[in-house]
Design a protein around this motif. Structure first.
Motif, PDB file in Angstrom:
ATOM      1  N   GLY A  70      39.809  32.793  47.775  1.00 39.90           N
ATOM      2  CA  GLY A  70      39.527  32.740  46.393  1.00 39.90           C
ATOM      3  C   GLY A  70      40.369  32.032  45.214  1.00 39.90           C
ATOM      4  N   CYS A  71      40.517  30.706  45.865  1.00 43.13           N
ATOM      5  CA  CYS A  71      41.719  29.766  45.298  1.00 43.13           C
ATOM      6  C   CYS A  71      40.895  29.681  43.718  1.00 43.13           C
ATOM      7  CB  CYS A  71      41.568  28.391  45.454  1.00 43.13           C
ATOM      8  SG  CYS A  71      42.256  28.470  46.934  1.00 43.13           S
ATOM      9  N   HIS A  72      41.831  29.652  42.702  1.00 45.49           N
ATOM     10  CA  HIS A  72      41.453  29.434  41.161  1.00 45.49           C
ATOM     11  C   HIS A  72      41.479  27.901  40.985  1.00 45.49           C
ATOM     12  CE1 HIS A  72      41.622  33.513  39.448  1.00 45.49           C
ATOM     13  NE2 HIS A  72      42.229  33.565  40.751  1.00 45.49           N
ATOM     14  N   ILE A 104      36.380  30.234  40.070  1.00 38.26           N
ATOM     15  CA  ILE A 104      36.956  30.844  41.473  1.00 38.26           C
ATOM     16  C   ILE A 104      36.154  30.432  42.559  1.00 38.26           C
ATOM     17  CG2 ILE A 104      37.795  32.823  42.704  1.00 38.26           C
ATOM     18  CD1 ILE A 104      37.643  34.460  40.026  1.00 38.26           C
ATOM     19  N   CYS A 105      36.895  29.775  43.534  1.00 36.89           N
ATOM     20  CA  CYS A 105      36.191  29.372  44.967  1.00 36.89           C
ATOM     21  C   CYS A 105      35.707  30.596  45.540  1.00 36.89           C
ATOM     22  CB  CYS A 105      36.882  28.628  45.823  1.00 36.89           C
ATOM     23  SG  CYS A 105      36.332  28.259  47.223  1.00 36.89           S
ATOM     24  N   ILE A 106      34.405  30.640  46.039  1.00 37.44           N
ATOM     25  CA  ILE A 106      33.892  31.757  46.652  1.00 37.44           C
ATOM     26  C   ILE A 106      33.646  31.401  47.965  1.00 37.44           C
ATOM     27  CG2 ILE A 106      33.104  33.049  44.821  1.00 37.44           C
ATOM     28  CD1 ILE A 106      30.295  32.242  45.431  1.00 37.44           C
ATOM     29  N   VAL A 107      34.060  30.248  48.512  1.00 37.32           N
ATOM     30  CA  VAL A 107      33.665  29.891  50.077  1.00 37.32           C
ATOM     31  C   VAL A 107      34.525  30.584  50.911  1.00 37.32           C
ATOM     32  CG1 VAL A 107      33.495  27.649  51.467  1.00 37.32           C
ATOM     33  CG2 VAL A 107      33.094  27.564  49.229  1.00 37.32           C
ATOM     34  N   CYS A 108      35.549  30.987  50.885  1.00 34.78           N
ATOM     35  CA  CYS A 108      36.275  31.789  51.828  1.00 34.78           C
ATOM     36  C   CYS A 108      37.174  32.965  51.224  1.00 34.78           C
ATOM     37  CB  CYS A 108      37.100  30.968  52.685  1.00 34.78           C
ATOM     38  SG  CYS A 108      38.837  30.765  52.236  1.00 34.78           S
ATOM     39  N   PRO A 109      37.724  33.980  51.795  1.00 35.00           N
ATOM     40  CA  PRO A 109      38.099  35.075  51.082  1.00 35.00           C
ATOM     41  C   PRO A 109      39.824  34.725  50.363  1.00 35.00           C
ATOM     42  CG  PRO A 109      38.095  35.369  53.682  1.00 35.00           C
ATOM     43  CD  PRO A 109      37.580  34.039  53.316  1.00 35.00           C
TER      44      PRO A 109
END
Ligand SMILES: Cc1cc2nc3c(=O)[nH]c(=O)nc-3n(C[C@H](O)[C@H](O)[C@H](O)COP(=O)(O)OP(=O)(O)OC[C@H]3O[C@@H](n4cnc5c(N)ncnc54)[C@H](O)[C@@H]3O)c2cc1C
Ligand code: SF4
Lengths: 115, 421
Positions: free
Chosen positions: A13-15, A6-11
């Motif tokens: 949260g793309c898988h 899960i991407c945690i760079v922005c809210p």
């Protein structure tokens, strides 16, 4: 083999999915691609923990790594820090351990303890 | 009896910011803190992630506290450490009784109070956990304090109930210190903490997260021996044969925080059952003149930056109150949220007082990917804007326009209109 995260760079949260050739899918922007590649090739984390201290007000001194260190070095760094024993006074951002676990990163105190 | 203009109760991030803002060369301001150190809960939150808004840099909890303490250094504020407020009543002024070792029990008088006493953790009793009551079942924040300040581990094999940020942070912390963290159970179908914490605290260490699960049995006579979790159906009833049992010596509960205003029980001010805190106006003043409440004592914050900002406003307002506003009549307009909103703060706006620099804080009930936000008074729309990724775990903020003009006798309505995806 594909790896999911899960991407945690922005809210948003793309898988994300990343394959062996470092091809990233599922990201909605470029930052997700950078994040996934970084996570697969060189994942790093800031380590925050405590070391023992002799003081009137607390028994632990909080510390952090000055910069992120490789994820696989976290437990090695913990083992070293578990043997550290300080005595008050300690200043804010004093170096507690230099070059922890050969990462070229110093461990700093995150508070001032005067007595 | 000694008289102070303003007394601030609690020296966490809220109290520190309130004291700094309230300080004035011509006022007697006093800060009471029951602990041996200032900074409150921040001292045990040794992890990173504080201060991105207020200081534009990522700090650990203790570093954030240190900054706030230093900002207070040259202010005209008297600080009493290891001093606990234990009774307060209102006559003409406020009568405050505190205790400490040096002075014993002392009663003082204050014209205004700022309560920044923080929060307490919901306990086992409050959520009705089944099973026996052995040693080893404790609140995650208590375990955090034991580990990060007192220096001992509460167990070797750990399970955590509740996926709030404290639970997630403690899962990683215990794992790094060498404990086995067997899992985290969350009754809801989604984690209640931030995604970043789910990833960096659980995924990083392969700690399983059991969503839609809760604890259905606890075993152990003297010391905790095992816990059993079960999957819940959509009506929150356990699904048959879904039990899993874990042998553990510590169970940490991270099931929510509640504003701690128990020491003010002797005062009668309006409360809000949704926040478990007080009803306030835009200056954080309660329905009792001269009583201000801010920080986690008012409502639970996920970001300390907003605790500081809010408390600073309360401090400035208390000072303005002493200088010129005592005894002035208020004209309150209610602020309401629609069915998608759990709560909005402040619950009232005093239109006889300044409406400059007012921010509404609110939490939504569920996760909404896309929504429209409206702020209306009657037919008049004051704000209309798009919003994305509203989640209950994150407090939302909405600033009122500078030149806002409000009618009396008509509530202000905050509306979240969900856009289906
Ligand atoms: C475990 C945890 C993790 C968090 N992680 C983050 C994060 O990563 N990033 C972030 O921005 N925010 C985080 N937060 C939120 C933020 O840190 C808190 O919301 C904020 O610090 C609360 O400040 P406060 O001053 O309202 O309360 P507190 O810090 O709780 O301070 C209250 C103070 O009042 C004192 N007190 C209470 N009663 C009395 C009395 N009767 N007499 C005298 N003194 C009294 C207490 O001793 C304490 O010092 C976290 C919070 C918790 C609990
Ligand atoms: S890929 Fe881009 S849009 Fe998606 S979570 Fe990461 S930063 Fe956000």
């Amino acid at each position: 083999m594909k790896k999911e995260m899960i991407c945690i760079v922005c809210p948003v949260g793309c898988h994300l999915e990343i394959d062996d050739d470092l091809k990233v899918t599922g990201n909605q922007c470029k930052r997700g691609e950078v994040y996934a590649k970084e996570e697969v090739t060189n994942p790093t984390r800031v380590l925050t923990t405590t070391v023992a201290i002799k003081s009137d007000i607390t028994r632990r001194l909080s510390v952090k790594s000055e910069k992120p260190i490789p994820k696989e070095k976290l437990f090695e760094a913990m083992a070293i820090l578990n043997r550290v024993w300080k005595e008050a006074p300690v200043d804010l951002h004093e170096i507690i351990v230099e070059n922890i676990a050969d990462t070229k990163v110093n461990i700093l105190s995150t508070r001032r303890i005067s007595k | 009896m000694k008289t102070y203009d303003i007394v601030i109760i609690g020296g966490g991030s809220g109290g520190l910011a309130a004291a700094q803002a309230a300080s004035d060369p011509n006022l007697d301001v006093l800060l009471l803190e029951k602990d041996a150190m200032l900074g409150g809960i921040l001292n045990q939150c040794i992890h990173n992630g504080f201060g991105l808004h207020r200081y534009q840099t990522e700090l650990t909890g203790p570093e954030y506290a240190q900054r706030a303490i230093e900002e207070l250094r040259d202010c005209n504020v008297e600080i009493k450490m290891k001093t606990t407020l234990y009774h307060m009543e209102k006559k003409q002024d406020y009568l405050i009784t505190y205790i400490n070792q040096a002075e014993g029990e002392i009663t003082i008088r204050a014209k205004a109070i700022i309560a920044t006493t923080g929060s307490y953790e919901r306990t086992r009793g409050a959520i009705g956990l089944p099973g026996s009551r052995p040693k080893g079942v404790l609140n995650a924040g208590v375990a955090q304090r034991y580990l990060n300040i007192e220096g001992y581990m509460v167990g070797k094999n750990i399970f955590i109930l509740g996926s709030g940020d404290i639970g997630l942070i403690m899962a990683r912390r215990m794992r790094l210190e060498g404990a086995n963290v067997l899992g985290v159970a969350e009754i809801m179908p989604h984690p209640s903490g931030l995604t970043r914490n789910v990833v960096q605290c659980l995924h990083d260490f392969d700690i399983p997260l059991y969503l839609s699960h809760t604890i259905t049995d606890i075993k152990g006579t003297d010391q905790l021996e095992s816990i059993t979790i079960s999957e819940m159906d959509y009506t929150f009833n356990p699904i048959k044969d879904s039990e899993k049992t874990f042998e553990v010596d510590a169970l940490l509960l991270s099931v929510g925080l509640i504003p701690d205003i128990t020491t003010f029980n002797g005062l009668s001010f309006l409360k809000d059952e949704r926040t478990n805190g007080a009803v306030v106006d835009q200056h954080f003043e309660t329905s009792l003149e001269g009583l201000f409440i801010a920080g986690n004592a008012l409502h639970i914050h996920d970001l300390v930056d907003w605790v500081s900002e809010e408390s600073e406003k309360a401090g400035l307002a208390a000072k303005a109150y002493i200088h010129k506003r005592q005894g002035k009549k208020k004209c309150l307009v209610e602020v309401l949220g629609n069915q998608h909103i759990n709560y909005v703060l402040p619950q009232t706006l005093d239109i006889n007082n300044t409406l400059k620099d007012v921010t509404l804080s609110f939490r939504v009930k569920e996760k909404y990917d896309r929504a429209m936000l409206y702020l209306k008074q009657g037919e008049k729309t004051i704000i209309k804007k798009k919003a994305r990724f509203l989640v209950p775990a994150e407090m939302e903020r909405l600033s009122l326009p500078e030149n806002i003009e409000l009618q009396k006798d008509q509530p202000l309505e905050l509306i979240v209109e969900v856009i289906p995806s």
